[in-house]
Design a protein around this motif. Sequence first.
Motif, PDB file in Angstrom:
ATOM      1  N   LEU A  79      37.524   5.213  64.868  1.00 39.28           N
ATOM      2  CA  LEU A  79      38.969   5.132  64.670  1.00 39.28           C
ATOM      3  C   LEU A  79      39.375   6.027  63.508  1.00 39.28           C
ATOM      4  CD1 LEU A  79      39.551   1.274  64.999  1.00 39.28           C
ATOM      5  CD2 LEU A  79      39.934   3.032  66.725  1.00 39.28           C
ATOM      6  N   CYS A  80      40.389   6.855  63.737  1.00 39.83           N
ATOM      7  CA  CYS A  80      40.878   7.802  62.730  1.00 39.83           C
ATOM      8  C   CYS A  80      42.393   7.640  62.598  1.00 39.83           C
ATOM      9  CB  CYS A  80      40.546   9.238  63.122  1.00 39.83           C
ATOM     10  SG  CYS A  80      38.786   9.535  63.391  1.00 39.83           S
ATOM     11  N   PRO A  81      42.949   7.864  61.413  1.00 37.67           N
ATOM     12  CA  PRO A  81      44.392   7.647  61.226  1.00 37.67           C
ATOM     13  C   PRO A  81      45.274   8.740  61.827  1.00 37.67           C
ATOM     14  CG  PRO A  81      43.394   8.369  59.182  1.00 37.67           C
ATOM     15  CD  PRO A  81      42.271   8.154  60.149  1.00 37.67           C
ATOM     16  N   THR A  82      44.783   9.982  61.907  1.00 40.13           N
ATOM     17  CA  THR A  82      45.617  11.086  62.381  1.00 40.13           C
ATOM     18  C   THR A  82      44.920  11.858  63.494  1.00 40.13           C
ATOM     19  OG1 THR A  82      44.745  12.678  60.771  1.00 40.13           O
ATOM     20  CG2 THR A  82      46.622  11.325  60.077  1.00 40.13           C
ATOM     21  N   ARG A  83      45.709  12.593  64.229  1.00 37.86           N
ATOM     22  CA  ARG A  83      45.150  13.407  65.320  1.00 37.86           C
ATOM     23  C   ARG A  83      44.219  14.481  64.774  1.00 37.86           C
ATOM     24  NH1 ARG A  83      50.904  14.697  68.384  1.00 37.86           N
ATOM     25  NH2 ARG A  83      51.654  12.533  68.508  1.00 37.86           N
ATOM     26  N   GLU A  84      44.627  15.080  63.641  1.00 38.69           N
ATOM     27  CA  GLU A  84      43.814  16.162  63.078  1.00 38.69           C
ATOM     28  C   GLU A  84      42.442  15.665  62.642  1.00 38.69           C
ATOM     29  OE1 GLU A  84      47.624  17.574  63.667  1.00 38.69           O
ATOM     30  OE2 GLU A  84      47.110  15.810  62.480  1.00 38.69           O
ATOM     31  N   LEU A  85      42.398  14.489  62.025  1.00 36.96           N
ATOM     32  CA  LEU A  85      41.114  13.946  61.599  1.00 36.96           C
ATOM     33  C   LEU A  85      40.257  13.574  62.803  1.00 36.96           C
ATOM     34  CD1 LEU A  85      39.233  13.057  59.399  1.00 36.96           C
ATOM     35  CD2 LEU A  85      40.452  10.888  59.251  1.00 36.96           C
ATOM     36  N   ALA A  86      40.873  13.018  63.840  1.00 41.67           N
ATOM     37  CA  ALA A  86      40.119  12.689  65.051  1.00 41.67           C
ATOM     38  C   ALA A  86      39.533  13.958  65.676  1.00 41.67           C
ATOM     39  CB  ALA A  86      41.022  11.971  66.048  1.00 41.67           C
ATOM     40  N   ALA A  87      40.314  15.032  65.708  1.00 40.02           N
ATOM     41  CA  ALA A  87      39.814  16.288  66.267  1.00 40.02           C
ATOM     42  C   ALA A  87      38.672  16.842  65.428  1.00 40.02           C
ATOM     43  CB  ALA A  87      40.951  17.304  66.354  1.00 40.02           C
ATOM     44  N   GLN A  88      38.746  16.681  64.108  1.00 45.34           N
ATOM     45  CA  GLN A  88      37.669  17.152  63.238  1.00 45.34           C
ATOM     46  C   GLN A  88      36.386  16.365  63.486  1.00 45.34           C
ATOM     47  OE1 GLN A  88      38.419  17.393  58.914  1.00 45.34           O
ATOM     48  NE2 GLN A  88      36.503  16.277  58.676  1.00 45.34           N
ATOM     49  N   VAL A  89      36.487  15.037  63.652  1.00 41.62           N
ATOM     50  CA  VAL A  89      35.313  14.222  63.940  1.00 41.62           C
ATOM     51  C   VAL A  89      34.699  14.642  65.275  1.00 41.62           C
ATOM     52  CG1 VAL A  89      34.526  11.874  64.439  1.00 41.62           C
ATOM     53  CG2 VAL A  89      36.113  12.280  62.558  1.00 41.62           C
ATOM     54  N   ALA A  90      35.549  14.927  66.264  1.00 41.81           N
ATOM     55  CA  ALA A  90      35.043  15.379  67.565  1.00 41.81           C
ATOM     56  C   ALA A  90      34.282  16.689  67.435  1.00 41.81           C
ATOM     57  CB  ALA A  90      36.206  15.528  68.542  1.00 41.81           C
ATOM     58  N   GLU A  91      34.751  17.583  66.583  1.00 40.99           N
ATOM     59  CA  GLU A  91      34.038  18.849  66.368  1.00 40.99           C
ATOM     60  C   GLU A  91      32.672  18.606  65.736  1.00 40.99           C
ATOM     61  OE1 GLU A  91      36.570  21.291  64.039  1.00 40.99           O
ATOM     62  OE2 GLU A  91      38.095  21.541  65.610  1.00 40.99           O
ATOM     63  N   ASN A  92      32.598  17.638  64.817  1.00 37.26           N
ATOM     64  CA  ASN A  92      31.305  17.308  64.216  1.00 37.26           C
ATOM     65  C   ASN A  92      30.336  16.767  65.249  1.00 37.26           C
ATOM     66  OD1 ASN A  92      31.016  17.167  60.916  1.00 37.26           O
ATOM     67  ND2 ASN A  92      33.143  17.238  61.595  1.00 37.26           N
ATOM     68  N   PHE A  93      30.807  15.945  66.164  1.00 39.12           N
ATOM     69  CA  PHE A  93      29.937  15.445  67.220  1.00 39.12           C
ATOM     70  C   PHE A  93      29.444  16.582  68.111  1.00 39.12           C
ATOM     71  CE2 PHE A  93      31.372  11.124  66.292  1.00 39.12           C
ATOM     72  CZ  PHE A  93      30.213  10.407  66.541  1.00 39.12           C
ATOM     73  N   ASP A  94      30.307  17.518  68.409  1.00 41.78           N
ATOM     74  CA  ASP A  94      29.887  18.663  69.220  1.00 41.78           C
ATOM     75  C   ASP A  94      28.815  19.477  68.502  1.00 41.78           C
ATOM     76  OD1 ASP A  94      31.633  17.982  71.240  1.00 41.78           O
ATOM     77  OD2 ASP A  94      33.256  19.267  70.512  1.00 41.78           O
ATOM     78  N   THR A  95      28.977  19.622  67.186  1.00 38.01           N
ATOM     79  CA  THR A  95      28.026  20.433  66.419  1.00 38.01           C
ATOM     80  C   THR A  95      26.650  19.791  66.351  1.00 38.01           C
ATOM     81  OG1 THR A  95      29.826  21.320  65.057  1.00 38.01           O
ATOM     82  CG2 THR A  95      27.589  21.479  64.162  1.00 38.01           C
ATOM     83  N   TYR A  96      26.604  18.475  66.094  1.00 37.21           N
ATOM     84  CA  TYR A  96      25.330  17.812  65.850  1.00 37.21           C
ATOM     85  C   TYR A  96      24.702  17.186  67.089  1.00 37.21           C
ATOM     86  CZ  TYR A  96      26.975  18.276  61.044  1.00 37.21           C
ATOM     87  OH  TYR A  96      27.448  18.777  59.850  1.00 37.21           O
ATOM     88  N   SER A  97      25.418  17.156  68.204  1.00 31.93           N
ATOM     89  CA  SER A  97      24.862  16.535  69.419  1.00 31.93           C
ATOM     90  C   SER A  97      24.558  17.561  70.506  1.00 31.93           C
ATOM     91  CB  SER A  97      25.852  15.503  69.973  1.00 31.93           C
ATOM     92  OG  SER A  97      27.045  16.135  70.422  1.00 31.93           O
ATOM     93  N   LYS A  98      24.503  18.831  70.154  1.00 29.27           N
ATOM     94  CA  LYS A  98      24.334  19.848  71.204  1.00 29.27           C
ATOM     95  C   LYS A  98      22.954  19.801  71.856  1.00 29.27           C
ATOM     96  CE  LYS A  98      23.359  23.485  67.791  1.00 29.27           C
ATOM     97  NZ  LYS A  98      23.805  24.820  67.316  1.00 29.27           N
ATOM     98  N   HIS A  99      21.982  19.156  71.233  1.00 25.72           N
ATOM     99  CA  HIS A  99      20.659  19.028  71.840  1.00 25.72           C
ATOM    100  C   HIS A  99      20.447  17.644  72.449  1.00 25.72           C
ATOM    101  CE1 HIS A  99      19.617  22.892  70.174  1.00 25.72           C
ATOM    102  NE2 HIS A  99      19.829  22.467  68.928  1.00 25.72           N
ATOM    103  N   LEU A 100      21.486  16.833  72.480  1.00 24.99           N
ATOM    104  CA  LEU A 100      21.422  15.506  73.073  1.00 24.99           C
ATOM    105  C   LEU A 100      22.348  15.443  74.280  1.00 24.99           C
ATOM    106  CD1 LEU A 100      21.643  13.331  69.833  1.00 24.99           C
ATOM    107  CD2 LEU A 100      19.587  13.800  71.166  1.00 24.99           C
ATOM    108  N   LYS A 101      22.005  14.618  75.239  1.00 29.80           N
ATOM    109  CA  LYS A 101      22.834  14.459  76.425  1.00 29.80           C
ATOM    110  C   LYS A 101      23.767  13.275  76.232  1.00 29.80           C
ATOM    111  CE  LYS A 101      19.465  16.481  79.608  1.00 29.80           C
ATOM    112  NZ  LYS A 101      18.645  16.280  80.838  1.00 29.80           N
TER     113      LYS A 101
END
Length: 513
Positions: A79-101
């Motif tokens: 849960l994130c308070p703003t759209r921008e912060l939620a989008a930033q968290v999503a980018e972090n997941f993309d960066t660190y989960s690229k070798h996971l399914k």
Amino acid sequence: MTKFSDLNLNPKVLKAVAEAGYESPTPIQAGAIPPALEGRDVLGIAQTGTGKTAGFVLPMLSLLARGRARARMPRSLVLCPTRELAAQVAENFDTYSKHLKLTKALLIGGVSFKEQDKLIDKGVDVLICTPGRLLDHFERGKLLLTGVQVMVVDEADRMLDMGFIPDIERIFSLTPFTRQTLFFSATMAPEIERITNTFLSAPARVEVARQATASETIEQSVVIFKASRKDREGTEKRNLLRAMIDAEGEKCSNAIIFCNRKMDVDTVAKSLKKHGYDAAPIHGDLDQSQRTRTLDGFREGNLRFLVASDVAARGLDVPAVSHVFNFDVPSHAEDYVHRIGRTGRAGRDGKAMMICIPRDEKNLDAIETLIQKAIPRLDNPLGGGAPASAEAAAPAEDEKPAKPRRTRSRRKPDEAAPATEEVPTQAAELSETPPATEPAEAPAPAKDIQAAPSEGTQDRAPREDKPRSRGGRGGRGRSGGGGGGGGDNNRVVGLGDHMPSFIAMSFEERRDS
């Protein structure tokens, strides 16, 4: 020094971290990751810009590496308070989960429900959302939260400021009691403390810095400004902002300019663009697509100045922001810490400058009390509140000249009073004799303007000039006492000089006639 390889993270996650260029965790990451991997609840308190996002993303990915998502039942929730912060968290997941399914879905406002429903129907491992949009999907029957294993609340103090605490409590009640909860915040208000005591079970408290402190790599300063005229305050304040930017020269490679009100965000951005500065606004009233384009342009270096409201104070992770300008002193002292935390990130040097007008000095005192240090004062580059440019010397285009003050008199000065309606002024009533400097002129003989006498009436004696009483209803134009009669033989006002015969008739006479 602790390294990521010492934290028992999933090997595929470690590989992604190494590819991103990180070797050693920050203090909040080193303190939060081990208990999170053990399955314990975590309460993390750290100043902005210290890497809290990776502090919960990395252990979540390691915990979710095994297992499979089911339709409409996400395995984890952020849960994130703003759209921008939620989008930033999503980018972090993309960066660190690229070798996971692992799959994820981003649920924020301004995006079609249809596209988000498709992702949820397929089943997602990680659901990143704002509280309002999450509850929208739940109430539409598109989402079940009974399968949530890990729940993260990011920037909890911002949730409190934005009024999301009731939504957070409801979402907690919809998730299983056995979930693992990771709770992160920069400050710990009493309301936040109450929630942690209610929904977290024996959490590992990780506090790596004193609450609400700014990074030591940020150089802070404030300019005390007083406008030459109250109606010129906005224009002169914008002149001062441009002067402060120019004084920094090439050191100001890019900057975020914060305003308290959305209207001021648009005005400042428009003023900067008018004077040749590369600037664009961002606030909550703009379309999500426009906000995304503006942020992308700022991150990529195509936009130099980002004029923002507090919607951008949390969640903006642009590592190379050189300056932060507070065009307005924030109303809440905690917001100052988050605003200036947009610069000086990841160990870099930053500079935060602020403009303070007289009515904001109380807010400035509150900020200095919170951070427990005095902010250095800078000299006004404009030399006081005097205008320093042609724009300041001439009236602004959107400012209208002040209207002349109206007098209280109901009669125009050059309008002669009627002879029969000569009402003495209040000063004349209070003074028995006229002023010596202005001899009174003999009044012209007044002529009573009366209607033509009807048959059976007699000529009335001329009225004597007597002071008119202010008492009673309709006192103006009457003499004698108040009320509807009195004076001048108690004639009925409004019926002329005689009474029609039908009014004098009794009810029985009118009925028989």
